[in-house]
Design a protein around this motif. Structure first.
Motif, short mmCIF file in Angstrom:
data_model
loop_
_atom_site.label_atom_id
_atom_site.label_comp_id
_atom_site.label_asym_id
_atom_site.label_seq_id
_atom_site.Cartn_x
_atom_site.Cartn_y
_atom_site.Cartn_z
N ALA A 13 -4.75 4.81 5.95
CA ALA A 13 -3.32 4.39 6.09
C ALA A 13 -2.42 5.78 6.12
CB ALA A 13 -2.89 3.68 4.88
N PRO A 14 -1.40 5.86 6.81
CA PRO A 14 -0.85 4.42 7.55
C PRO A 14 -1.36 4.06 8.93
CG PRO A 14 0.61 6.38 7.93
CD PRO A 14 -0.45 6.77 6.83
N GLN A 55 5.29 2.96 11.09
CA GLN A 55 4.01 3.12 10.32
C GLN A 55 3.85 1.92 9.29
OE1 GLN A 55 1.95 6.26 10.39
NE2 GLN A 55 3.05 6.32 12.31
N THR A 57 1.66 0.22 6.10
CA THR A 57 0.91 0.45 4.87
C THR A 57 0.34 -0.66 4.37
OG1 THR A 57 2.71 0.57 3.39
CG2 THR A 57 2.08 2.62 4.45
N ASP A 60 1.84 -4.49 4.11
CA ASP A 60 2.75 -4.86 5.30
C ASP A 60 2.03 -6.23 6.03
OD1 ASP A 60 4.59 -3.15 4.70
OD2 ASP A 60 3.68 -1.63 6.29
N THR A 73 -6.11 -2.23 2.67
CA THR A 73 -7.14 -1.23 2.49
C THR A 73 -7.98 -1.07 1.47
OG1 THR A 73 -5.32 0.36 1.22
CG2 THR A 73 -5.34 0.45 3.48
#
Length: 74
Positions: A13-14, A55, A57, A60, A73
């Motif tokens: 990430a991102p 971007q 993360t 989102d 993630t």
């Protein structure tokens, strides 16, 4: 009732919006992702997004029509 959100795992990430659209299967390729974003068909967390380099993360939610995908993630 809206369709459920699919979780799409990323390893780092991102991630840029254009890359995530391809990874999530919302766009066929980079050109398709660019066209969708420029046509203002993509939202991030409910807001129309026109920046391909936005971007993203974890957490989102990206939507294209009724298809929604969440960045995860870990």
């Amino acid at each position: 009732m809206s369709d459920p959100v699919r979780d799409v795992h990323i390893t780092g990430a991102p991630i840029k919006l254009g890359q995530f659209l391809k990874l999530a299967g919302l766009a066929e390729d980079g050109a398709d992702a660019k066209d969708l974003i420029e046509a203002e068909e993509v939202t991030v967390n409910g807001e129309t997004e026109t920046r391909r380099g936005r971007q993203l993360t974890a957490g989102d939610v990206v939507a294209l029509g009724d298809d929604r995908a969440r960045v995860t993630t870990g």
